[in-house]
Design a protein around this motif. Sequence first.
Motif, short mmCIF file in Angstrom:
data_model
loop_
_atom_site.label_atom_id
_atom_site.label_comp_id
_atom_site.label_asym_id
_atom_site.label_seq_id
_atom_site.Cartn_x
_atom_site.Cartn_y
_atom_site.Cartn_z
N ASP B 12 0.83 -1.21 0.00
CA ASP B 12 0.00 0.00 0.00
C ASP B 12 0.86 1.25 0.00
OD1 ASP B 12 -2.15 -1.59 0.02
OD2 ASP B 12 -2.51 -1.46 2.17
N ALA B 15 2.16 1.94 -3.28
CA ALA B 15 1.16 2.57 -4.14
C ALA B 15 1.10 4.07 -3.87
CB ALA B 15 -0.20 1.93 -3.90
N LEU B 16 1.17 4.42 -2.59
CA LEU B 16 1.16 5.84 -2.22
C LEU B 16 2.34 6.56 -2.86
CD1 LEU B 16 -0.04 8.04 -0.33
CD2 LEU B 16 1.61 7.31 1.36
N GLY B 18 3.88 5.63 -5.47
CA GLY B 18 3.63 5.67 -6.90
C GLY B 18 2.78 6.87 -7.28
N GLY B 19 1.73 7.11 -6.50
CA GLY B 19 0.88 8.26 -6.77
C GLY B 19 1.66 9.56 -6.71
N LEU B 23 2.75 12.32 -9.70
CA LEU B 23 2.45 13.72 -9.40
C LEU B 23 3.70 14.57 -9.62
CD1 LEU B 23 0.04 15.27 -8.28
CD2 LEU B 23 0.98 15.00 -6.01
N PHE B 118 -0.47 3.92 -20.27
CA PHE B 118 -1.29 2.90 -19.59
C PHE B 118 -1.86 1.92 -20.61
CE2 PHE B 118 -1.79 3.49 -15.08
CZ PHE B 118 -1.06 4.64 -14.89
N ILE B 134 1.49 -1.20 -10.02
CA ILE B 134 1.66 0.22 -9.76
C ILE B 134 2.91 0.74 -10.47
CG2 ILE B 134 2.20 1.90 -7.95
CD1 ILE B 134 -0.56 1.02 -7.65
N ALA C 172 -5.60 -0.57 0.86
CA ALA C 172 -5.15 -0.48 -0.53
C ALA C 172 -5.83 0.66 -1.24
CB ALA C 172 -5.42 -1.79 -1.25
N PHE C 175 -4.51 4.09 0.01
CA PHE C 175 -3.18 4.46 -0.46
C PHE C 175 -3.06 4.46 -1.97
CE2 PHE C 175 -1.88 2.96 3.83
CZ PHE C 175 -1.35 4.15 4.25
N SER C 176 -4.16 4.17 -2.67
CA SER C 176 -4.03 4.03 -4.12
C SER C 176 -3.64 5.36 -4.76
CB SER C 176 -5.35 3.55 -4.72
OG SER C 176 -6.27 4.59 -4.70
N PRO C 177 -2.88 5.31 -5.85
CA PRO C 177 -2.46 6.54 -6.53
C PRO C 177 -3.63 7.44 -6.88
CG PRO C 177 -1.34 4.67 -7.46
CD PRO C 177 -2.31 4.12 -6.49
N VAL C 180 -4.40 9.55 -3.92
CA VAL C 180 -3.36 10.56 -3.70
C VAL C 180 -3.54 11.72 -4.68
CG1 VAL C 180 -0.90 10.98 -3.79
CG2 VAL C 180 -1.74 8.81 -2.92
N LEU C 181 -3.75 11.36 -5.95
CA LEU C 181 -3.85 12.40 -6.97
C LEU C 181 -5.10 13.25 -6.76
CD1 LEU C 181 -2.70 10.49 -10.15
CD2 LEU C 181 -1.41 12.04 -8.73
N VAL C 307 -5.74 12.53 -14.68
CA VAL C 307 -4.96 11.29 -14.59
C VAL C 307 -5.50 10.41 -13.48
CG1 VAL C 307 -2.69 10.38 -14.01
CG2 VAL C 307 -2.91 12.22 -15.65
N PHE C 310 -8.18 8.46 -14.95
CA PHE C 310 -7.76 7.38 -15.85
C PHE C 310 -7.10 6.24 -15.09
CE2 PHE C 310 -7.84 10.66 -19.24
CZ PHE C 310 -8.75 10.01 -20.01
N LEU C 311 -6.46 6.60 -14.00
CA LEU C 311 -5.76 5.58 -13.23
C LEU C 311 -6.72 4.65 -12.52
CD1 LEU C 311 -2.96 6.63 -13.69
CD2 LEU C 311 -2.64 6.83 -11.26
N VAL C 314 -7.22 1.01 -13.40
CA VAL C 314 -5.99 0.22 -13.32
C VAL C 314 -5.61 -0.06 -11.89
CG1 VAL C 314 -3.65 0.07 -14.16
CG2 VAL C 314 -5.29 1.50 -15.35
N THR C 315 -5.76 0.95 -11.04
CA THR C 315 -5.15 0.82 -9.73
C THR C 315 -6.15 0.53 -8.62
OG1 THR C 315 -5.29 3.19 -9.46
CG2 THR C 315 -3.25 2.33 -10.32
#
Lengths: 399, 227, 316
Positions: B12, B15-16, B18-19, B23, B118, B134, C172, C175-177, C180-181, C307, C310-311, C314-315
Motif C-alpha cells: 500500500d 502505491a502511495l 507511486g501516486g 504527481l 497505460f 503500480i 489499498a 493508499f491508491s495513486p 493521492v492524486l 490522470v 484514468f488511473l 488500473v489501480t
Amino acid sequence: MTALVYSWDYIRHLARGHPEKERRYYMNLNLFVASLLVVPLLLQPALTWVAVELTTVLSVFLVSFDNTPPALEAAWKYAVITITGATVAVLGIFLLLWGLASAGGSAQTWSALVAAAPHMPAAQLKLAFVLILLGFGTKVGIVPMHTWLPDAHSQAPTPVCALLSGVEVTTILYVIMRLWPVFQGVPGLFATRWLEVVGLVSVGVAAFLLIQVHDFKRLFAFSTVEHMGILLTALGLGPAGDFGTTYQLLTHGLAKSVAFYAAGSVLMATGTRNIASVRGLIRISPVAGVTLLLSGLAVAGAPPFAVFLSELSIFRAAVSVNEVWVLGLLLFFLAVAFLGIMLHINAMVFGQPSHPPSSTPGSLKLAMAVGWIPLVVLGVYLPPPLDHLLVLATHALRR
Amino acid sequence: MTGGFAANLLVDLDALVGGLFILSAFFLMAPRQAQGFLKHFVRQSFLLALSALLLGWLHGSVELLLVALITLLAKTLIIPGLLTRTLERELRSRREVELAVSVPASLLVAIVITVLAFVFVAPLLHGVGPTVDINLPIGFAVTLIGVYTLAVRREAVPQMLAVMAIDNGAFFAGIAIASSSAIVELAAGLEGVVVVLVVAILARTIAQHVGSTAVGDLTSLKEGTPS
Amino acid sequence: MALHIAFNILQMLTVLLLAPLVQGVLVRLEERIQSKRGPSVWQPYFDLWKLFHKDEVLSTQGTWIFRFAPYAYFAAPLLVTMLIPVLTAYPLFMAFMGDMVAAGFILSGGAFFLALAAIDAGNVYGPMGTSRSRMVSSLVEPIFMIVFFSVSFAANSTIPYVVQAQWVQSAARFFSPTHVLLVAAFLMIILAETGRIPVDNPSGHFELAMIDESKVLEFSGRSAALVKWGGQMKSMVLDLVLLNVLLAPWGLATGTQVSAVLLAIPLVAVKLAAMLLVLAFIETSFAKLRLFRIEDYLTVAFVVAVVAMFLQPVTL
C-alpha cells in the motif's frame, strides 16, 4: 585503427601550441576506442547497455574538441539526445529481463534471452522491441532521432568523425542485431515491419537531405544515416538479408572512415567546410581531390567498390523474399542519394581552383592508403576466409 | 519475504509513493526556473529511492536496498551537489526557462502521454502482483513524460535534469519488474553520476564560450544555411 | 427523525460559529511561522462584531443586487453544510436533497451574486477583481467537476456520504495513486477557490494585485460582515469536504447518541487544526504567482485530476 595514424598530423595541426589539449585528446580517444571494443565483448545485454552509454559519455568531449559554438552545440545535442535514447532503451531491457526472470532463466546472457524469448508474452516483447529499437536507434541516427548525427559527425575532428560514423554507429547497430533473434518469436511480421519502415524512412529522408547540404562533412554524415537505414531494412528482410547486412556493416565501416579521412584532408587543404566555396580541388591538392572523388563514389555505392557489392546482395535478398515495394523504394532512394553525393563532389573536385595548392601530410596519406586497400580489394574480390567469416557471422546472427 | 499484514502495508505504501511519483512528473513540467526544476527533481528521486526501499524490504532483497541507497546518494545528494558546483551561476539565475510549448498545452499533452502509456502497458498486467501493477505503468508514463519534458525545454540545466527524470521513470518500473537484476541498476545508477558530470562540464563550457546555457538558441547547425 | 434534524442544525451551527475561529487560527499560525506574534485567534469575531455595529454606506449607483448579494453569499455555505458530512458519518435529514455537484453549484451561486454586486457598485476595482476571479473560477470549475466525477466513478454515487465510505474500505484503496492524486488536485483547487497563495494573497492590500479582496471593497457595515463571514464559512466547508469526504473520513460520529455527535466536534477540530498547519505551511513557503501563471498552476491541478480518473480502473 587507422584513425590513430590519421590523428597524428591532424591533431598536431589543430592543437598547435596546446600540448595539454593534445594529451587530453589522445586519452579520450583511446578510452572511447576501448569502450567501443568492449561493447561486442560483453555477454550480458544489461552490461552491453552500460558499455553503450560509456561510448557516448567518452566521446562527448571528442565532439566538442574545437570548443567553438557550433561544436559545443553539436556535442550538446549528441549527449542529450543519445543519452535520452539510451535511457528509453534501458526500460526495454528491464522488460526483457523481467520476461527472462518469469520464464525461469537465471543467467542474464544473450543466449539465455534468446532461449527464453518464446516463453514471453508477445505484448511484452513488442513493447520491449519498440523501446529498444527507438532507444538504440537514436544512437545509430534513425529518422526522426537523427538530428544530432550530422551535427556531431561534422563538427568533431576528422578522425573522431571517422570513428563515430564508421565504427561507433556500426557497433550500436551490432547490439540491435544481437537483440534481433529475441524478437523473431513475435507472431506476425511485427518486428520485420517496424525495421523495414524505420529503415526506409531513414534512407528516404537522408537521401533527400543529401541534396541540399552545404557542408561536405555533413554530406558524409547524412550518408551514414542513409546507410544505417539500408542496414535496418536489410535486417528486416529476414534470413535472406542477413549476409547482406553483415557485409554492408563491414563495407560501410571501411568506406565511411576513408570518406571522412578524405573530407578531413580537404578541410586541411582549404580551411573550409562549405561545399560552395571549394572548387577545383583536383588542382589544389591532387591527393585530397582524388580520394574525395573516389570515396564519394564508394559511399554512394558505385560499382568498383565494396559497398556496391554489399548493397547488391541486399537487393538480391529483397528479390528473393518478394518484397518488391521495399526493393523499389530502396533503389529509388539510393539513386537520389547517389545523385546528391556526386552532384556536390563533382562541383568540389572540378572547376576553377578556389584555393592555392597545398600538400597533404604523410600520416593522412598513410591512413587513407591503408583504408583504401580493403575497400578496393573487397570491391573486386571477396577472399574465401572473409567470405567464410561473414557466413559464420550470418549464422551467429540467427542463433 | 515479509509476512501478511506488514507485506500488505508495504504494498500500500508503495502505491502511495507511486501516486506521488507521477504527481512529481507533472510538477516537473511546471517550473520556469532552473532552481525549481532541481527541487522537483530531488523530490522525485527521493520518491524513487523510497519505492526501492519499500520493494527491497518487501522482497527481502539486499540489492534493492542498495539501489535505494545509491539512488539516494547519487540523485539527491551527489548530482545536485555536482550541478551546484559546476553551474552555480546558471542554476541560481532567475531567468525564465524558454519553452517551446506553453505549460498548459504541454500538460495537456502529458495527459495523452499518460493514457497512452497505460494503454501500452495494460496487456502486460495480468496477474503480475500489485507492486508491478503500480510501478510499471507509472514508471513507463513518467519515462515518456520525461522525454516530452526534455523536448520542450530549451535550457541546458532543465534538459539535463529531464534526462535524469527519464532515468527515474525507467528505474521506477525497473525496480519492480527486474528486481533480480539489481546489479545492473547499481551500475547504471553510478553511471548516472558520470553522465551528469560530463554533461554539466559540457554545459559550463557552453556557458563560457556562448555566454548562456539557453541551448535552444543554438541553431547554427541545420540544413539550408551555409555554415 | 427529529434527532437528525437537530444534528443537522448542530452541524450548521458548528460551521457558523467555528468558521471565524478557523480563520483566526490560520492567520495566527502563519504569523507564528514567520516569527511574528500575530493577532489573537479571536480577532475575526471582533472584526465581525465591529462591522455589525457600523452603519452601512450604499452606492447611489447600486441596485437591489448589491444589498441582496451578501445574504446569498452568506447563506450558500450554510446550505452546503446540510449536504456534506461535518460531524456524522451517516446521512442526515437533508443529505439526499443534493449531491456534491449541487454543493458546488450552491457555492458558485453565492459567488455569482457577489460578482454581480461587485460590478453593480460602480467601483473600478470591483469589475477588475470580478473578471480576475471569474478567470480563476472558470478554470477551477472543470477541475472540481472532474474530481467529483472520478470520486463518484469509484463510489458509484455522487452523494458525499457514500463517497467517504469508499476510501476507508481497505488500506489499498486509501493508499491508491488515484486517491493521492485526487487529494492533491482538490487541495490545489481549494487554494485557488478560496483566494489563497499561490493564486491570490488574502492579506494583500494593494488594489491592483488583488483578486478576491477587490470584490468586497465596496461593502461596509453589516454587508461587509456577512461577506466576510460567508467567505470564512466557504473556506471551512471546502476544508471539511477535503477532510471528511476525500482525505481522512475518521473521527466522525457513527452512533446516533447526542454525546457521540458532540464528541465529533473536537475530533473534527483536531483534523482541521492539522489541515490548517498544512495550509499555513503552504501559504508561508510559496510566493504568489503572477496573474498569467495561474493558468499553469490550475492546469497542473487539472491534469492531476484527469490522470486520477484514468488511473482508477488500473489501480483500484
